[in-house]
Design a protein around this motif. Structure first.
Motif, PDB file in Angstrom:
ATOM      1  N   GLY A 104       0.894  -1.129  -0.476  1.00 47.42           N
ATOM      2  CA  GLY A 104       0.625  -0.017   0.286  1.00 47.42           C
ATOM      3  C   GLY A 104       1.093   1.032   0.075  1.00 47.42           C
ATOM      4  N   LYS A 105       2.103   1.167   1.034  1.00 43.63           N
ATOM      5  CA  LYS A 105       2.429   2.592   0.435  1.00 43.63           C
ATOM      6  C   LYS A 105       3.541   2.876  -0.716  1.00 43.63           C
ATOM      7  N   GLU A 106       3.717   1.587  -1.255  1.00 41.46           N
ATOM      8  CA  GLU A 106       4.587   1.229  -2.408  1.00 41.46           C
ATOM      9  C   GLU A 106       3.613   1.960  -3.703  1.00 41.46           C
ATOM     10  N   LEU A 107       2.482   1.556  -3.470  1.00 40.78           N
ATOM     11  CA  LEU A 107       1.269   2.252  -4.567  1.00 40.78           C
ATOM     12  C   LEU A 107       1.174   4.003  -4.259  1.00 40.78           C
ATOM     13  N   TYR A 108       0.774   4.165  -2.711  1.00 45.04           N
ATOM     14  CA  TYR A 108       0.343   5.349  -2.667  1.00 45.04           C
ATOM     15  C   TYR A 108       1.836   6.587  -3.223  1.00 45.04           C
ATOM     16  N   ASP A 109       2.480   5.702  -2.752  1.00 45.73           N
ATOM     17  CA  ASP A 109       3.894   6.516  -3.083  1.00 45.73           C
ATOM     18  C   ASP A 109       4.056   6.852  -4.988  1.00 45.73           C
ATOM     19  N   ILE A 110       3.366   5.679  -5.449  1.00 46.33           N
ATOM     20  CA  ILE A 110       3.275   6.262  -6.777  1.00 46.33           C
ATOM     21  C   ILE A 110       2.245   6.978  -7.032  1.00 46.33           C
ATOM     22  N   TYR A 111       0.745   6.737  -6.981  1.00 47.74           N
ATOM     23  CA  TYR A 111      -0.480   7.279  -7.492  1.00 47.74           C
ATOM     24  C   TYR A 111      -0.572   8.901  -6.412  1.00 47.74           C
ATOM     25  N   CYS A 112      -0.495   8.787  -5.208  1.00 44.33           N
ATOM     26  CA  CYS A 112      -1.061   9.474  -3.771  1.00 44.33           C
ATOM     27  C   CYS A 112      -0.434  10.681  -4.021  1.00 44.33           C
ATOM     28  N   ALA A 113       1.070  10.047  -3.469  1.00 39.22           N
ATOM     29  CA  ALA A 113       1.793  11.438  -2.668  1.00 39.22           C
ATOM     30  C   ALA A 113       2.084  12.790  -3.572  1.00 39.22           C
ATOM     31  N   VAL A 114       1.745  12.800  -4.453  1.00 44.44           N
ATOM     32  CA  VAL A 114       2.114  13.517  -5.207  1.00 44.44           C
ATOM     33  C   VAL A 114       0.971  15.150  -4.817  1.00 44.44           C
ATOM     34  N   CYS A 115      -0.033  14.081  -4.823  1.00 45.73           N
ATOM     35  CA  CYS A 115      -0.393  15.530  -3.946  1.00 45.73           C
ATOM     36  C   CYS A 115      -0.849  15.602  -2.480  1.00 45.73           C
ATOM     37  N   HIS A 116      -1.181  14.344  -2.122  1.00 46.73           N
ATOM     38  CA  HIS A 116      -1.388  14.007  -1.060  1.00 46.73           C
ATOM     39  C   HIS A 116      -0.718  14.238   0.178  1.00 46.73           C
ATOM     40  N   GLY A 117       1.341  13.598   0.063  1.00 46.66           N
ATOM     41  CA  GLY A 117       2.491  13.920   0.383  1.00 46.66           C
ATOM     42  C   GLY A 117       3.034  12.551   0.862  1.00 46.66           C
ATOM     43  N   GLN A 173      -5.074  -1.922  -0.123  1.00 43.53           N
ATOM     44  CA  GLN A 173      -3.904  -1.710   0.120  1.00 43.53           C
ATOM     45  C   GLN A 173      -3.696  -0.656   0.565  1.00 43.53           C
ATOM     46  N   VAL A 174      -4.113   0.607  -0.242  1.00 47.62           N
ATOM     47  CA  VAL A 174      -3.943   1.978  -0.549  1.00 47.62           C
ATOM     48  C   VAL A 174      -4.827   2.435   0.733  1.00 47.62           C
ATOM     49  N   THR A 175      -5.604   1.965   1.098  1.00 48.33           N
ATOM     50  CA  THR A 175      -6.557   2.004   1.997  1.00 48.33           C
ATOM     51  C   THR A 175      -6.297   1.725   3.483  1.00 48.33           C
ATOM     52  N   MET A 176      -5.346   0.264   3.562  1.00 49.98           N
ATOM     53  CA  MET A 176      -5.199   0.612   4.754  1.00 49.98           C
ATOM     54  C   MET A 176      -4.048   1.465   5.035  1.00 49.98           C
ATOM     55  N   TYR A 177      -3.233   1.797   3.727  1.00 43.01           N
ATOM     56  CA  TYR A 177      -2.198   2.419   4.097  1.00 43.01           C
ATOM     57  C   TYR A 177      -2.440   4.151   4.339  1.00 43.01           C
ATOM     58  N   VAL A 178      -3.097   4.270   4.133  1.00 46.37           N
ATOM     59  CA  VAL A 178      -4.262   5.845   4.353  1.00 46.37           C
ATOM     60  C   VAL A 178      -4.313   5.818   5.963  1.00 46.37           C
ATOM     61  N   GLU A 179      -4.615   4.573   6.200  1.00 47.96           N
ATOM     62  CA  GLU A 179      -5.665   4.360   7.923  1.00 47.96           C
ATOM     63  C   GLU A 179      -4.719   4.200   8.763  1.00 47.96           C
ATOM     64  N   GLN A 180      -3.202   4.500   8.229  1.00 43.42           N
ATOM     65  CA  GLN A 180      -1.960   3.644   8.908  1.00 43.42           C
ATOM     66  C   GLN A 180      -1.425   5.758   8.920  1.00 43.42           C
ATOM     67  N   LEU A 181      -1.700   5.680   7.969  1.00 41.75           N
ATOM     68  CA  LEU A 181      -0.690   7.544   8.138  1.00 41.75           C
ATOM     69  C   LEU A 181      -2.064   8.568   8.896  1.00 41.75           C
ATOM     70  N   LYS A 182      -3.498   8.312   9.579  1.00 46.97           N
ATOM     71  CA  LYS A 182      -4.200   9.484   9.610  1.00 46.97           C
ATOM     72  C   LYS A 182      -3.971   8.808  10.835  1.00 46.97           C
ATOM     73  N   LYS A 183      -3.740   8.025  11.322  1.00 47.06           N
ATOM     74  CA  LYS A 183      -3.198   7.087  12.457  1.00 47.06           C
ATOM     75  C   LYS A 183      -2.111   8.544  13.246  1.00 47.06           C
ATOM     76  N   ASP A 184      -0.874   8.179  12.317  1.00 45.50           N
ATOM     77  CA  ASP A 184      -0.251   8.794  12.991  1.00 45.50           C
ATOM     78  C   ASP A 184       0.187  10.494  12.853  1.00 45.50           C
ATOM     79  N   LEU A 185      -0.698  10.817  11.785  1.00 45.45           N
ATOM     80  CA  LEU A 185      -1.106  12.382  12.066  1.00 45.45           C
ATOM     81  C   LEU A 185      -1.654  12.204  12.760  1.00 45.45           C
ATOM     82  N   THR A 186      -2.619  11.605  13.379  1.00 50.28           N
ATOM     83  CA  THR A 186      -3.393  11.912  15.084  1.00 50.28           C
ATOM     84  C   THR A 186      -2.520  11.712  16.378  1.00 50.28           C
TER      85      THR A 186
END
Length: 187
Positions: A104-117, A173-186
């Motif tokens: 999920g992190k690998e896919l997030y870095d490819i598709y999502c991180a460019v906008c969401h960080g 998998q990306v959903t799981m990783y985004v949930e992990q990011l939300k936990k880390d941010l809060t």
């Protein structure tokens, strides 16, 4: 005398077979369809069927192999329903969770991180360069695994759909990783 006739027949046959040989032209093709076959495209018109391509269309009420229908509509009501009902079907044991989070992190870095960080704080490269503005941090949003999956599937506001780029397992998998990011941010 019989041997002269046999030799004559052999030499005559050899002369006939080599008489058509020409180095500047290719030899005769006895079955040209085997050498130069007709190329057919998947959905091209054909004279074999009186209504055109009817035999090449999929049967009614069937789905493509490897594709699963998504039961939630692309409406605000569908998003709220997905937010409340939709749950991640991936296994929750520790070994597969780590592998799924890594993918999920690998896919997030490819598709999502460019906008969401990279941290999910809404400070991706395109936001820093002011190509897109107003990308929210995951810490400021009321998101669930169902709403994350729904937004990945259909897109939201200026974010487009990623259903064509990510298959069902990859979206989860990306959903799981985004949930992990939300936990880390809060924290």
């Amino acid at each position: 005398m019989k041997s002269f006739i046999k030799i004559g027949i052999v030499l005559g046959t050899a002369a006939i077979m080599t008489s058509c040989f020409n180095k500047s032209k290719p030899n005769y093709q006895f079955m040209p369809n085997m050498y130069e076959s007709v190329g057919y495209e998947t959905y091209q018109e054909s004279d074999a069927f009186k209504n055109g391509v009817e035999a090449q269309l999929p049967a009614e009420n069937t789905i493509n192999r490897g594709w699963m229908p998504y039961d939630y509509e692309n409406t605000p009501e569908g998003k709220e329903l997905a937010k409340a009902e939709l749950k991640n079907p991936l296994e929750a044991d520790s070994t597969s969770t780590e592998a799924n989070l890594g993918d999920g992190k690998e896919l997030y870095d490819i598709y999502c991180a460019v906008c969401h960080g990279g941290k999910g704080d809404g400070q991706g490269v395109l936001v820093k360069r002011e190509k897109f503005l107003g990308v929210p941090s995951y810490a400021d949003r009321e998101i669930t695994e169902g709403s994350i999956y729904h937004v990945i599937y259909y897109g939201l506001n200026s974010m487009g759909s990623y259903a064509a780029q990510l298959n069902e397992k990859e979206r989860w998998q990306v959903t799981m990783y985004v949930e992990q990011l939300k936990k880390d941010l809060t924290k």
